[in-house]
Motif scaffolding. Structure first.
Motif, mmCIF file in Angstrom:
data_model
loop_
_atom_site.group_PDB
_atom_site.id
_atom_site.type_symbol
_atom_site.label_atom_id
_atom_site.label_comp_id
_atom_site.label_asym_id
_atom_site.label_seq_id
_atom_site.Cartn_x
_atom_site.Cartn_y
_atom_site.Cartn_z
ATOM 1 N N ILE A 1 0.818 -1.202 0.000
ATOM 2 C CA ILE A 1 0.000 0.000 0.000
ATOM 3 C C ILE A 1 0.858 1.261 0.000
ATOM 4 C CG2 ILE A 1 -1.890 1.217 1.120
ATOM 5 C CD1 ILE A 1 -2.567 -1.600 0.077
ATOM 6 N N LEU B 1 -13.422 -9.688 1.921
ATOM 7 C CA LEU B 1 -13.241 -8.488 1.108
ATOM 8 C C LEU B 1 -13.458 -8.796 -0.370
ATOM 9 C CD1 LEU B 1 -10.053 -6.900 2.721
ATOM 10 C CD2 LEU B 1 -12.320 -5.856 2.623
ATOM 11 N N ARG C 1 -1.218 -8.789 0.744
ATOM 12 C CA ARG C 1 -2.414 -8.078 0.279
ATOM 13 C C ARG C 1 -3.020 -7.190 1.369
ATOM 14 N NH1 ARG C 1 -3.623 -9.849 -4.654
ATOM 15 N NH2 ARG C 1 -3.050 -11.971 -5.261
ATOM 16 N N ILE C 2 -3.199 -7.748 2.571
ATOM 17 C CA ILE C 2 -3.919 -6.985 3.597
ATOM 18 C C ILE C 2 -3.232 -7.033 4.953
ATOM 19 C CG2 ILE C 2 -6.151 -7.284 2.472
ATOM 20 C CD1 ILE C 2 -6.782 -9.499 4.447
ATOM 21 N N ARG D 1 -9.344 -11.771 3.772
ATOM 22 C CA ARG D 1 -9.235 -11.431 2.346
ATOM 23 C C ARG D 1 -10.421 -11.997 1.565
ATOM 24 N NH1 ARG D 1 -9.317 -14.902 -1.827
ATOM 25 N NH2 ARG D 1 -7.965 -16.287 -0.620
ATOM 26 N N ALA E 1 -8.229 0.255 -7.516
ATOM 27 C CA ALA E 1 -8.688 0.810 -6.248
ATOM 28 C C ALA E 1 -8.327 2.293 -6.214
ATOM 29 C CB ALA E 1 -8.039 0.079 -5.083
ATOM 30 N N GLN F 1 -7.817 5.953 -4.697
ATOM 31 C CA GLN F 1 -7.384 6.447 -3.392
ATOM 32 C C GLN F 1 -7.829 7.903 -3.190
ATOM 33 O OE1 GLN F 1 -5.527 4.074 -1.398
ATOM 34 N NE2 GLN F 1 -6.441 2.905 -3.079
ATOM 35 N N ARG G 1 -14.078 2.167 -3.072
ATOM 36 C CA ARG G 1 -14.391 1.325 -1.914
ATOM 37 C C ARG G 1 -13.544 0.056 -1.874
ATOM 38 N NH1 ARG G 1 -19.190 3.272 -3.779
ATOM 39 N NH2 ARG G 1 -19.513 1.456 -5.111
ATOM 40 N N TRP G 2 -12.649 -0.110 -2.829
ATOM 41 C CA TRP G 2 -11.894 -1.357 -2.937
ATOM 42 C C TRP G 2 -10.560 -1.283 -2.214
ATOM 43 C CZ3 TRP G 2 -12.617 -2.452 -8.893
ATOM 44 C CH2 TRP G 2 -13.956 -2.800 -9.125
ATOM 45 N N HIS G 3 -10.116 -2.431 -1.709
ATOM 46 C CA HIS G 3 -8.807 -2.548 -1.069
ATOM 47 C C HIS G 3 -7.770 -2.801 -2.163
ATOM 48 C CE1 HIS G 3 -5.506 -3.947 1.395
ATOM 49 N NE2 HIS G 3 -6.180 -3.695 2.497
#
Length: 474
Positions: free
Chosen positions: A139, A356, A320-321, A353, A412, A414, A387-389
């Motif tokens: 990220i 999501l 990813r998260i 994940r 996604a 930002q 709204r996406w990760h």
């Protein structure tokens, strides 16, 4: 063995089926030339007719049939020196090992990057060098080396940085590394233009001046060849006199995992890597992999399915998260307690994940269907949402590609006005090249990848331009 055709009448219907339950005519998959190849294959190698026809239908040449059916590493393993810059890379890494230099491994946050990092780290440890691993945050740092990370590694005392599964297009970061006095060796497989970043060696079978014919390897495969080359240099220098040389084949489980999860073609050397790697994995000598298999409830001998759909997604979940370094840390540790703890955390992140992904996919499919409408729709799907990760968009792109049978990107958006996107392609459309051309045209801020997968950063206001450009390219 069969293909269904709506209108073809150029060959007799297979088994006399002029119309199946779905209203389609059955036709032989093999044309005359392929049928002759199958016949020759069966006669020359003593293969059954049905197996020979399957192989011919998959494009396997007559001479390649034995290696396809029994991919022996001894026969398929090339001389690593065939890769451009390999000798320079091996010598530089060997110099660092024998000279006691501090080495840092800079890896990608996906499975290919995690396995490449763990493989290189395990080899360096076996050679008496306790290197460090740096995995960027997906990220906040994005893909590949960045100048700030190079500064951190230099401050930490590193003298050599080995980039695995990244670095081929990191011009700014590697220029900063050179300014700081860091040596850099790049081990990668992503497509790259004629210009290369400033490094002591760039080992990449997809660089334009590489004639090795190994462009189908995943980064972990290139890393394994590099380890073989470095090991050979150390032997020639007498480094292992009086000490045990490492058994490189024990790490083929990592090579198999990265190869399968990066979805590279399972041909030639890749088939040997996976076949022998699955045997190594079955011995459960890698504590981290064994712990991950246990939390995934993997039953029976490991298979490519287990790697691609049970182990790989859990390793990817960290990047990813969660903590992007978890995967490499798990695959490199020999501590049973640490292995169990990291594996449990990756399993938890993977469940998160999945939740999501389900919500994001529903929205992405609705957007794609609206974009396609009643007609054939665009050649390349581009979906986006604020709204996406950003860590899950690659999975969404893959699902869209499978569902709509066309290259697809999910982005996604930002709050800063930029979008982080990931794309997946279909055979015949080089998405990585198209994205790089979008960057060259000023449509995307940055991006790259290979034929079947790509990533990019784009301004929100350029989405319409990207859709038009990619459809025209495809």
């Amino acid at each position: 063995m069969l293909q269904t055709l709506n209108t073809s009448q150029d060959r007799r219907a297979f088994l006399g089926v002029e119309q199946s339950l779905t209203g389609r005519r059955w036709a032989e998959r093999l044309d005359g030339e392929a049928a002759r190849v199958a016949q020759a294959m069966a006669q020359r190698h003593g293969i059954s007719d049905i197996v020979a026809r399957v192989l011919a239908g998959r494009g396997v040449a007559t001479d390649d049939a034995p290696d396809f059916l029994d991919p022996a590493l001894k026969r398929l393993m090339p001389d690593p020196s065939l890769l451009t810059d390999m000798d320079a890379a091996a010598a530089r890494i060997a110099d660092a090992i024998t000279g006691g230099e501090a080495i840092a491994i800079f890896g990608d946050y996906d499975v290919d990057g995690a396995t490449s990092s763990a493989l290189m780290l395990r080899f360096l440890r076996a050679a008496g060098c306790d290197a460090t691993v740096y995995i960027p945050d997906r990220i906040f740092e994005g893909y590949g080396p960045n100048p700030e990370a190079m500064g951190k590694l230099a401050e930490g005392g590193a003298k050599l940085v080995i980039c695995v599964d990244c670095g081929s297009t990191s011009f700014e970061a590697l220029a900063e590394a050179r300014r700081l006095g860091l040596g850099v060796v790049v081990i990668d497989h992503h497509q790259v233009g004629a210009e290369l970043p400033p490094a002591e060696a760039v080992v990449n079978p997809n660089r334009q001046d590489d004639l090795s014919g190994l462009g189908h390897l995943a980064a972990v495969g290139v890393t394994f060849l590099t380890v073989v080359a470095v090991n050979r240099v150390l032997r020639a220098r007498g480094f292992f006199n009086g000490r045990a040389a490492p058994d490189l084949l024990q790490w083929l489980d990592l090579v198999a995992l990265g190869t399968v999860c990066d979805v590279v073609p399972l041909i030639g050397l890749n088939r040997a890597f996976v076949t022998k790697g699955l045997l190594a994995m079955g011995r459960r000598e890698n504590r981290g992999l064994a712990a991950l298999a246990d939390v995934a409830r993997l039953g029976g001998p490991p298979s490519p399915y287990h790697l691609g759909f049970m182990l790989g997604p859990r390793i990817n979940a960290g990047g990813r998260i969660g903590d992007a370094a978890l995967g490499a840390r798990l695959l490199a540790t020999d501590d049973a307690e640490a292995s169990a703890t990291i594996a449990a955390e990756l399993d938890r992140l993977n469940r998160e994940r999945q939740v999501l992904e389900t919500a994001m996919l529903e929205e992405a499919v609705a957007e794609a269907e609206a974009e396609i409408g009643a007609g054939p729709g665009p050649a390349v799907l581009v979906t986006a949402s604020d709204r996406w990760h950003p860590g899950v968009v690659g999975l969404i792109a893959s699902r869209l590609k499978d569902r709509f049978q066309r290259p697809s990107l999910a982005i996604a958006l930002q709050p800063n006005g930029l979008g982080a996107g990931s794309g997946r392609s279909v055979a015949g459309v080089d998405l990585g090249r198209a994205v790089r051309r979008a960057v060259d045209q000023g449509i995307a801020v940055k991006g790259g990848g290979h034929a079947m997968a790509a990533g990019l950063t784009i301004e929100r206001g350029r989405l319409a331009d990207l859709r038009a450009f990619l459809s025209a390219e495809a």
